[in-house]
Design an enzyme around this catalytic site. Structure first.
Site, PDB file in Angstrom:
ATOM      1  N   ASP A  36       4.992  -4.761   4.563  1.00  0.00           N
ATOM      2  CA  ASP A  36       4.268  -3.995   5.572  1.00  0.00           C
ATOM      3  C   ASP A  36       5.019  -3.949   6.899  1.00  0.00           C
ATOM      4  OD1 ASP A  36       2.205  -3.323   3.918  1.00  0.00           O
ATOM      5  OD2 ASP A  36       0.860  -4.916   4.573  1.00  0.00           O
ATOM      6  N   LYS A  58       1.908   0.539   7.020  1.00  0.00           N
ATOM      7  CA  LYS A  58       0.887   1.445   7.536  1.00  0.00           C
ATOM      8  C   LYS A  58       0.618   1.079   8.989  1.00  0.00           C
ATOM      9  CE  LYS A  58      -1.590   1.754   3.111  1.00  0.00           C
ATOM     10  NZ  LYS A  58      -2.893   1.510   2.440  1.00  0.00           N
ATOM     11  N   MET A 175      -7.030  -4.829  14.843  1.00  0.00           N
ATOM     12  CA  MET A 175      -6.688  -3.396  14.795  1.00  0.00           C
ATOM     13  C   MET A 175      -7.634  -2.559  15.654  1.00  0.00           C
ATOM     14  SD  MET A 175      -5.783  -3.109  10.706  1.00  0.00           S
ATOM     15  CE  MET A 175      -7.283  -3.945  10.179  1.00  0.00           C
TER      16      MET A 175
END
Length: 521
Positions: A36, A58, A175
């Site tokens: 990632d 991502k 996030m």
């Protein structure tokens, strides 16, 4: 064809040293790694040179691969019979879609195992001195994501503010930076007090970590003013006002503030240098690309040998590994003395309970050879020495020619036994050449030679591909562990560089400390 296995591995919260032992073992042995965007590049350095590395990161609004494509890649590589690591930031099961990947792989009839990682939800606040629970302040912690997947793969905010505002414990939001204003306003509109302590920790548990402490009413404004961006963890609750950090620092910390250091050498050298600077609050970038390849040849006969001579900690380590593999009896070393080049090699020897009989005052091969030769010649003239005993050099094939040359001139018999060879891991060298830390530390002349040969090769490749392009100038300042390393470096650069007065890890630290005091480089 036998199918391979898939391992969903948690990379942890940011600091590569917080990786679990099980995760490190799998990275070293895997044949494919899908990683990632938040995974530290240093972790990718630990995989084998032949390992296939596939980026599937991502980030907000930008996905390298769709989730179903990632699932299919895991299955495809495992069906090829390969051992596959899916390396994910934090813990695979904490907002990481690890569960979806597990189910997809299992449905394809492939073995899958999840390896937990240290979640940033707990570790990042802790790195900033914030315990997510604390008696009298918070008896619970709630972890939510500020970015949820919506229709068509679009990210959106999906929080139950009414429920979250009633919680008396700690709220940790992952996030959430892209929606920080909506989060703060939503909580206050739902009844959360505007003066509730808050914190934002950016790049947590790394040398780039920054922390912001404020209250809910000014959270979004201050985060924007101070340019706090992802990746970051948001903490809301009374514990966010705490700052449980150690104010005591080792002497010299202030000199290293804000600088970056890369280490070129063997894994042991990089690890030792990292430990030394870690004590001073500084992380070292692993730029090591030197591979140690032990010889398949058996150790020489020690009969009538007077001295074993070690010129590196790696030599000591490999010697004892071979000693045990060959089932040599420790008593076969009775009466044999041991010479080492410096304190690092002596320390490696002490790890197995043996202490060196000779070490030169200046820690390099030339002084080791001259000093030991003089000692052997002096002793050979004593009445209790019937004959001069020969020495066995146990070192790298690429070792300095000074040792055998000086012994030959002194008329002392010796065996120069190559315990290992140093080779270059090409992928890791490519990684190292792309980095531009402020300082690059070389642990050997061989490391210098391999680094600059790699730069020349890269320039030749650029010229072929771009019809005459030049390699970007390296703005780093170089630091050498000793004089032999410095002499090699002079062949490749006219720029001023630092040389440690003492050829040791502490010598390197002292050299950089002095440099920082003078601000000369």
């Amino acid at each position: 064809m036998k199918k391979g296995n898939v391992y969903l591995v948690g990379a942890g919260c940011g600091d590569p040293e917080l990786l679990t032992i099980r995760a490190a073992q799998l990275l070293q042995s895997c044949e494919v790694v899908l990683y990632d965007s938040l995974v530290q590049e240093e972790l990718l350095q630990s995989v084998g040179d032949e390992c296939e590395k596939i980026y599937v990161g991502k980030r907000y609004g930008c996905h390298a691969r769709k989730q179903h494509e990632i699932n299919q890649l895991l299955i495809q590589k495992a069906e090829e019979g390969k051992q596959v690591v899916r390396l994910k930031g934090g813990d695979p099961y904490v907002f990481g879609r690890g569960g979806e990947e597990f189910l997809a792989v299992k449905a394809a009839g492939i073995f899958c195992e999840e390896i937990p990682g240290i979640s940033s939800a707990i570790a990042v606040p802790a790195a900033a001195g914030i315990p997510v629970t604390h008696r009298g302040l918070s008896g619970s912690v709630t972890v939510v994501t500020g970015t949820a997947a919506g229709e068509g793969g679009q990210s959106r905010l999906n929080l139950d503010f009414e429920t979250l505002a009633r919680l008396e414990g700690t709220l940790v939001i992952l996030m959430g930076m892209h929606h920080i204003k909506e989060i703060a306003e939503g909580l206050m509109q739902a009844g959360k007090h505007p003066d509730t302590p808050c914190a934002v920790i950016m790049n947590g548990s790394t040398n780039k970590q920054r922390s912001l402490r404020t209250v809910l009413s000014t959270l979004a404004q201050k985060a924007s003013e101070q340019e706090f961006t992802s990746p970051a963890v948001i903490v809301i609750g009374q514990v966010a006002a705490l700052e449980l950090v150690n104010d005591g620092r080792d002497e010299g910390d202030s000199f290293f503030s804000g600088i970056t250091i890369g280490a070129v050498g063997t894994p042991r050298f990089v690890n030792k240098l990292s430990q030394a600077f870690k004590k001073r609050g500084l992380d070292v970038l692993n730029m090591g690309f030197m591979q140690i390849c032990p010889t398949p040849k058996p150790l020489p006969d020690f009969k009538a040998c007077g001295w074993l001579v070690f010129t590196s900690p790696n030599g000591v380590k490999i010697f004892w590994e071979k000693f045990k593999q060959e089932r040599r009896d420790l008593r076969s070393l009775s009466g044999i003395r041991i010479a080492v080049v410096g304190p690092g090699t002596a320390e490696a020897l002490e790890e197995v309970g043996i202490y060196a009989d000779y070490m030169p005052e200046v820690y390099d091969t030339v002084h080791l050879a001259k000093g030991l030769a003089a000692k052997i010649l002096a002793e050979s003239q004593q009445e209790d020495r019937e004959q001069q005993q020969f020495a066995i050099f146990l070192r790298a094939k690429e070792g300095s020619a000074a040792l055998p040359e000086i012994f030959t001139k002194s008329g002392i018999a010796f065996v120069d036994f190559s315990l290992y060879e140093l080779a270059v891991a090409e992928q890791k060298r490519t990684f190292a050449l792309q980095k531009r830390p402020q300082y690059i530390v070389f642990g050997s002349a061989m490391g210098v030679r391999a680094y600059f040969e790699g730069r020349r090769q890269m320039q030749r490749n650029n010229e072929r591909q771009k019809d005459g392009g030049e390699l970007q100038n390296n703005s780093s300042c170089y630091i050498c562990i000793g004089q032999l390393c410095a002499e090699e470096l002079k062949k490749y650069t006219d720029e001023a560089f630092l040389t440690a007065k003492e050829s040791s890890i502490e010598g390197i630290v002292s050299a950089l400390e002095e440099c920082m005091k003078m601000r000369a480089f």
